[in-house]
Scaffold this active site. Structure first.
Site, PDB file in Angstrom:
ATOM      1  N   GLU A 135       0.815  -5.306  22.883  1.00 26.66           N
ATOM      2  CA  GLU A 135       1.516  -4.079  23.470  1.00 26.66           C
ATOM      3  C   GLU A 135       0.889  -3.403  24.900  1.00 26.66           C
ATOM      4  OE1 GLU A 135       1.446  -1.297  20.194  1.00 26.66           O
ATOM      5  OE2 GLU A 135       2.500  -2.341  18.949  1.00 26.66           O
TER       6      GLU A 135
ATOM      7  N   GLY B  40       0.708  -1.176  -0.019  1.00 24.66           N
ATOM      8  CA  GLY B  40      -0.137   0.089   0.008  1.00 24.66           C
ATOM      9  C   GLY B  40       0.944   1.137  -0.088  1.00 24.66           C
TER      10      GLY B  40
ATOM     11  N   HIS C 265       6.434   1.132  19.009  1.00 22.67           N
ATOM     12  CA  HIS C 265       5.391   1.673  18.318  1.00 22.67           C
ATOM     13  C   HIS C 265       5.517   3.189  17.847  1.00 22.67           C
ATOM     14  CE1 HIS C 265       1.072   0.805  17.137  1.00 22.67           C
ATOM     15  NE2 HIS C 265       1.714   1.394  16.191  1.00 22.67           N
TER      16      HIS C 265
ATOM     17  N   ALA D  85       3.882  -2.858  11.132  1.00 26.49           N
ATOM     18  CA  ALA D  85       2.432  -2.678  10.663  1.00 26.49           C
ATOM     19  C   ALA D  85       1.808  -2.846  12.031  1.00 26.49           C
ATOM     20  CB  ALA D  85       2.252  -3.815   9.817  1.00 26.49           C
ATOM     21  N   ARG D  86       1.357  -4.159  12.442  1.00 30.83           N
ATOM     22  CA  ARG D  86       0.617  -4.520  13.735  1.00 30.83           C
ATOM     23  C   ARG D  86       1.521  -5.844  14.158  1.00 30.83           C
ATOM     24  NH1 ARG D  86      -0.941   0.102  13.757  1.00 30.83           N
ATOM     25  NH2 ARG D  86      -3.036   0.658  13.911  1.00 30.83           N
TER      26      ARG D  86
HETATM   27  C1  GLV Z   1      -0.146   3.537  13.820  1.00 33.01           C
HETATM   28  O1  GLV Z   1       0.046   2.647  14.149  1.00 33.01           O
HETATM   29  C2  GLV Z   1      -1.559   3.801  12.940  1.00 33.01           C
HETATM   30  O2  GLV Z   1      -1.992   2.863  12.534  1.00 33.01           O
HETATM   31  O3  GLV Z   1      -1.747   4.842  12.508  1.00 33.01           O
END
Ligand code: GLV
Length: 324
Positions: A268, A156, A286, A238-239
């Protein structure tokens, strides 16, 4: 009835100015993350809520807010904290903040590519730990990235912005994605579209840049680490739950992969204790979008989205409603 707008955490002033013009604003003032009960009390009676990624928006949240709620504006691009289908069922529009954090997050991904391949976390720990050290021909050698392949999972905006950076550093780009990117972008980046397995097997660094959903939960687990090269690195901005952290710890411990650079974690703010023990893991808290400029832009965009919906205008960046 006056318009009520709730904000579930502290955001930059840039967001508040717009909100104050649109209604009465109630905001969570503490830097500590509110509990679920505190969030529910805050959003009661709200017509719009600005949420942070630590706020869970589910049926209980929507019940607590009440039927007058029109919009949930996430101050984040990722929206795995929001049950978008549940919101849609109640006619609540959801929005996020794509675009404004692309470059900042790609910077952090590139930083993690460099930090992990060049052992910068380890080096910093030597100095800060006041350990003895001496320049040496063979001291703390890392892996060069020029001519090496960066495999991007999720091409993306952020994946593409990372590819531009990596290309400038002399890396070649492979990517896997639901669909190939447009031919001009592919040509600009010299990027090769490949299956995820092919990408994992052939890349020197693998970067995760896909959204988190049930489909990407533990996308990187035991088999995927086995498929990677023993000299390869994993970067995740990302996550956290896209990675099976227990499997990653094992892969790092046994030398199945060479290292990892992580900005996000499965639970987290807890970090898997096995990661803390690994010298070949670079761990940062993060920080993807954490610049003053980016956070101000995120807050402004989220506020604009909320104010638009309250005014009966289409939001700038709505979250697509999943097919039923
Ligand atoms: C940060 O992790 C976001 O998704 O903006």
């Amino acid at each position: 009835m006056s318009v009520r707008i709730a904000v579930t955490g502290r955001i930059p002033d840039a967001g508040f100015e717009l909100l104050h013009e649109a209604g009465e604003v109630v905001a969570w003032e503490s830097l500590a993350v509110p509990t679920v009960d505190e969030v529910h009390a805050l959003v009661k009676g709200a017509h719009a809520v600005l949420t942070l990624l630590t706020t869970k928006v589910d049926d209980a949240f929507l019940d607590a807010a009440g039927p007058q709620l029109k919009v949930v504006a996430n101050v984040a691009v990722g929206y795995n904290n929001i049950d978008v289908a549940a919101c849609a069922r109640r006619g609540v529009i959801c929005t996020n903040t794509p675009g404004v954090l692309t470059e900042a997050t790609a910077d952090i991904a590139m930083a993690l590519v460099l930090m992990s391949t060049r052992r910068l976390g380890e080096g910093e720990r030597v100095i800060r730990g006041q350990q003895p050290w001496q320049w040496g021909m063979f001291y703390m050698l890392g892996s060069g990235i020029q001519g090496r392949q960066l495999g991007i999972i999720g091409m993306g905006d952020i994946g593409t912005a990372l590819a531009r950076r990596a290309k400038a550093f002399g890396m070649t780009i492979a990517y896997s994605n639901r669909n190939p990117v447009s031919p001009p972008v592919e040509a600009e980046l010299g990027a090769e579209f490949m299956s995820q397995v092919e990408l994992l097997a052939s890349s020197d660094v693998v970067s995760l840049n896909c959204p988190y959903s049930t489909a990407t939960h533990h996308l990187m687990s035991v088999d995927q680490f086995r498929t990677m090269r023993s000299t390869a690195f994993l970067v995740n901005t990302a996550r956290g739950p896209i990675v099976d952290e227990a499997a990653l710890v094992e892969a790092l411990r046994t030398g199945q992969i060479a290292g990892a650079g992580l900005d996000v974690f499965e639970q987290e703010p807890t970090v898997h204790p096995g990661l803390l023990e690994r010298d070949n893991a670079v761990l940062i808290p993060h920080l993807g979008s954490a610049t003053r400029e980016t956070r101000a832009a995120m807050a402004s965009l989220a506020a604009r989205n909320a104010v638009n919906v309250l005014g009966g205008i289409a939001p700038l960046t709505p979250i697509p409603v999943p097919a039923a």
